[in-house]
Design a protein around this motif. Sequence first.
Motif, PDB file in Angstrom:
ATOM      1  N   SER A   4      -9.720  -8.988   7.602  1.00  0.00           N
ATOM      2  CA  SER A   4      -9.382  -7.732   6.934  1.00  0.00           C
ATOM      3  C   SER A   4      -9.288  -7.917   5.422  1.00  0.00           C
ATOM      4  O   SER A   4      -8.822  -8.949   4.936  1.00  0.00           O
ATOM      5  N   VAL A   5      -9.726  -6.906   4.709  1.00  0.00           N
ATOM      6  CA  VAL A   5      -9.585  -6.838   3.253  1.00  0.00           C
ATOM      7  C   VAL A   5      -8.942  -5.500   2.917  1.00  0.00           C
ATOM      8  O   VAL A   5      -9.440  -4.444   3.321  1.00  0.00           O
ATOM      9  N   VAL A   6      -7.821  -5.544   2.216  1.00  0.00           N
ATOM     10  CA  VAL A   6      -7.124  -4.330   1.803  1.00  0.00           C
ATOM     11  C   VAL A   6      -7.327  -4.144   0.306  1.00  0.00           C
ATOM     12  O   VAL A   6      -6.945  -5.011  -0.492  1.00  0.00           O
ATOM     13  N   PHE A   7      -7.941  -3.034  -0.077  1.00  0.00           N
ATOM     14  CA  PHE A   7      -8.184  -2.703  -1.482  1.00  0.00           C
ATOM     15  C   PHE A   7      -7.058  -1.797  -1.985  1.00  0.00           C
ATOM     16  O   PHE A   7      -6.638  -0.871  -1.289  1.00  0.00           O
ATOM     17  N   ILE A   8      -6.616  -2.056  -3.219  1.00  0.00           N
ATOM     18  CA  ILE A   8      -5.477  -1.329  -3.780  1.00  0.00           C
ATOM     19  C   ILE A   8      -5.853  -0.787  -5.163  1.00  0.00           C
ATOM     20  O   ILE A   8      -6.200  -1.556  -6.061  1.00  0.00           O
ATOM     21  N   HIS A   9      -5.776   0.501  -5.323  1.00  0.00           N
ATOM     22  CA  HIS A   9      -6.135   1.096  -6.616  1.00  0.00           C
ATOM     23  C   HIS A   9      -4.937   1.111  -7.555  1.00  0.00           C
ATOM     24  O   HIS A   9      -3.805   0.806  -7.163  1.00  0.00           O
ATOM     25  N   GLY A  10      -5.193   1.459  -8.811  1.00  0.00           N
ATOM     26  CA  GLY A  10      -4.147   1.503  -9.818  1.00  0.00           C
ATOM     27  C   GLY A  10      -3.852   2.917 -10.277  1.00  0.00           C
ATOM     28  O   GLY A  10      -4.196   3.899  -9.609  1.00  0.00           O
ATOM     29  N   ASP A  60       8.111  -0.464  -6.222  1.00  0.00           N
ATOM     30  CA  ASP A  60       8.648  -0.872  -4.920  1.00  0.00           C
ATOM     31  C   ASP A  60       8.151   0.032  -3.803  1.00  0.00           C
ATOM     32  O   ASP A  60       7.791  -0.450  -2.717  1.00  0.00           O
ATOM     33  N   ALA A  61       8.125   1.334  -4.049  1.00  0.00           N
ATOM     34  CA  ALA A  61       7.663   2.268  -3.018  1.00  0.00           C
ATOM     35  C   ALA A  61       6.190   2.040  -2.695  1.00  0.00           C
ATOM     36  O   ALA A  61       5.773   2.100  -1.533  1.00  0.00           O
ATOM     37  N   ILE A  62       5.390   1.769  -3.727  1.00  0.00           N
ATOM     38  CA  ILE A  62       3.967   1.505  -3.514  1.00  0.00           C
ATOM     39  C   ILE A  62       3.784   0.210  -2.736  1.00  0.00           C
ATOM     40  O   ILE A  62       3.017   0.142  -1.765  1.00  0.00           O
ATOM     41  N   THR A  63       4.510  -0.832  -3.142  1.00  0.00           N
ATOM     42  CA  THR A  63       4.418  -2.116  -2.447  1.00  0.00           C
ATOM     43  C   THR A  63       4.832  -1.979  -0.994  1.00  0.00           C
ATOM     44  O   THR A  63       4.164  -2.497  -0.088  1.00  0.00           O
ATOM     45  N   ASP A  64       5.932  -1.290  -0.739  1.00  0.00           N
ATOM     46  CA  ASP A  64       6.410  -1.116   0.633  1.00  0.00           C
ATOM     47  C   ASP A  64       5.395  -0.358   1.481  1.00  0.00           C
ATOM     48  O   ASP A  64       5.219  -0.649   2.673  1.00  0.00           O
ATOM     49  N   SER A  65       4.733   0.624   0.871  1.00  0.00           N
ATOM     50  CA  SER A  65       3.731   1.394   1.594  1.00  0.00           C
ATOM     51  C   SER A  65       2.571   0.513   2.044  1.00  0.00           C
ATOM     52  O   SER A  65       2.119   0.588   3.194  1.00  0.00           O
ATOM     53  N   TYR A  66       2.094  -0.348   1.138  1.00  0.00           N
ATOM     54  CA  TYR A  66       0.998  -1.255   1.490  1.00  0.00           C
ATOM     55  C   TYR A  66       1.476  -2.347   2.445  1.00  0.00           C
ATOM     56  O   TYR A  66       0.726  -2.783   3.331  1.00  0.00           O
ATOM     57  N   ALA A  67       2.713  -2.799   2.283  1.00  0.00           N
ATOM     58  CA  ALA A  67       3.251  -3.812   3.192  1.00  0.00           C
ATOM     59  C   ALA A  67       3.262  -3.296   4.622  1.00  0.00           C
ATOM     60  O   ALA A  67       2.971  -4.048   5.577  1.00  0.00           O
ATOM     61  N   LYS A  68       3.581  -2.040   4.787  1.00  0.00           N
ATOM     62  CA  LYS A  68       3.587  -1.448   6.130  1.00  0.00           C
ATOM     63  C   LYS A  68       2.189  -1.462   6.728  1.00  0.00           C
ATOM     64  O   LYS A  68       2.009  -1.789   7.909  1.00  0.00           O
ATOM     65  N   VAL A  69       1.187  -1.134   5.915  1.00  0.00           N
ATOM     66  CA  VAL A  69      -0.197  -1.172   6.389  1.00  0.00           C
ATOM     67  C   VAL A  69      -0.585  -2.592   6.784  1.00  0.00           C
ATOM     68  O   VAL A  69      -1.171  -2.829   7.849  1.00  0.00           O
ATOM     69  N   VAL A  70      -0.246  -3.551   5.915  1.00  0.00           N
ATOM     70  CA  VAL A  70      -0.626  -4.945   6.136  1.00  0.00           C
ATOM     71  C   VAL A  70       0.029  -5.500   7.402  1.00  0.00           C
ATOM     72  O   VAL A  70      -0.605  -6.220   8.188  1.00  0.00           O
ATOM     73  N   LYS A  71       1.286  -5.162   7.625  1.00  0.00           N
ATOM     74  CA  LYS A  71       1.997  -5.695   8.781  1.00  0.00           C
ATOM     75  C   LYS A  71       1.430  -5.182  10.100  1.00  0.00           C
ATOM     76  O   LYS A  71       1.648  -5.793  11.155  1.00  0.00           O
ATOM     77  N   ASP A  72       0.706  -4.069  10.066  1.00  0.00           N
ATOM     78  CA  ASP A  72       0.092  -3.522  11.273  1.00  0.00           C
ATOM     79  C   ASP A  72      -1.246  -4.180  11.601  1.00  0.00           C
ATOM     80  O   ASP A  72      -1.826  -3.900  12.649  1.00  0.00           O
ATOM     81  N   LEU A  73      -1.731  -5.041  10.701  1.00  0.00           N
ATOM     82  CA  LEU A  73      -2.999  -5.728  10.940  1.00  0.00           C
ATOM     83  C   LEU A  73      -2.768  -6.971  11.798  1.00  0.00           C
ATOM     84  O   LEU A  73      -1.674  -7.529  11.799  1.00  0.00           O
TER      85      LEU A  73
END
Length: 267
Positions: A4-10, A60-73
């Motif tokens: 998996s590759v997760v892309f994150i925009h700015g 923190d909110a952005i990081t937590d949002s992506y962390a949730k996605v990542v943990k489901d992989l």
Amino acid sequence: MGTSVVFIHGLWIHSVLWRPWQELFDKRGYRTLAPDWPGDGRTVAATRADPGRLLDVGVDAITDSYAKVVKDLPDAPIVIGHSFGGLIAQKLRDRGLAAGAVCISPAPIKGVRAVPWSLLRSSFPALRSPANRHKVVSLTERQFAYSFGNAISPDESEKLYSDLAIPSPGRPLFEASTANLRRNSPTAVDTHRGDGGPLLLIAAGKDHTVPPSVVRGAHQLYVRGGAPAELRTYEDRGHSAPFDHGWLELAEDTLAWLDDHGLKPRR
């Protein structure tokens, strides 16, 4: 299932910027995702039409949002981020949630001391008023041309602004700008951590928003901390590097770097 590759925009650019990268990486056997920030609409138009959902969204909110996605992989993914997305990628790696990270013109982590004038000017649309910390801020086409489009033609900058630019929360910029004045900052990462997987920091030589000195400053923090990190600079590129006409060079080089570090897709 491929790696998996997760892309994150700015800030100020919608996640749709990653579609060409996703198509390329998918063809090479990876499984890609490009999640939106919390509050983003599913499209550029939807985000522009309802920017209020982005109010007061911070690092923190952005990081937590992506962390949730990542943990489901099923496994820790490779994370690839641009600008503030590059900062978020480092934070995910710091949490032990990434197999490796590629950060393109990453926003400064806590401890970076370089504050070039062009960075301040690029941040001014948000930082000019303390009230913007809790508001959503949009760039004008002229501001976008300075911050993102200075290394490309005016016509291409105008097209990218039309196709990709979105309103963004002001809070992440205030958090980054005050990081070195606070004991605890959302932009802090552990640059001594040696078990977070390979890390590549990419600087763009003509970048106004995140000048090369900022990326070098982050790299020096990792070097002093003993954590493995590599630095590459593309001298003739600007902040639009991952989504302008030259995006393929960065994408192919990223694929080669992943291959060199054993982060190939599983067959």
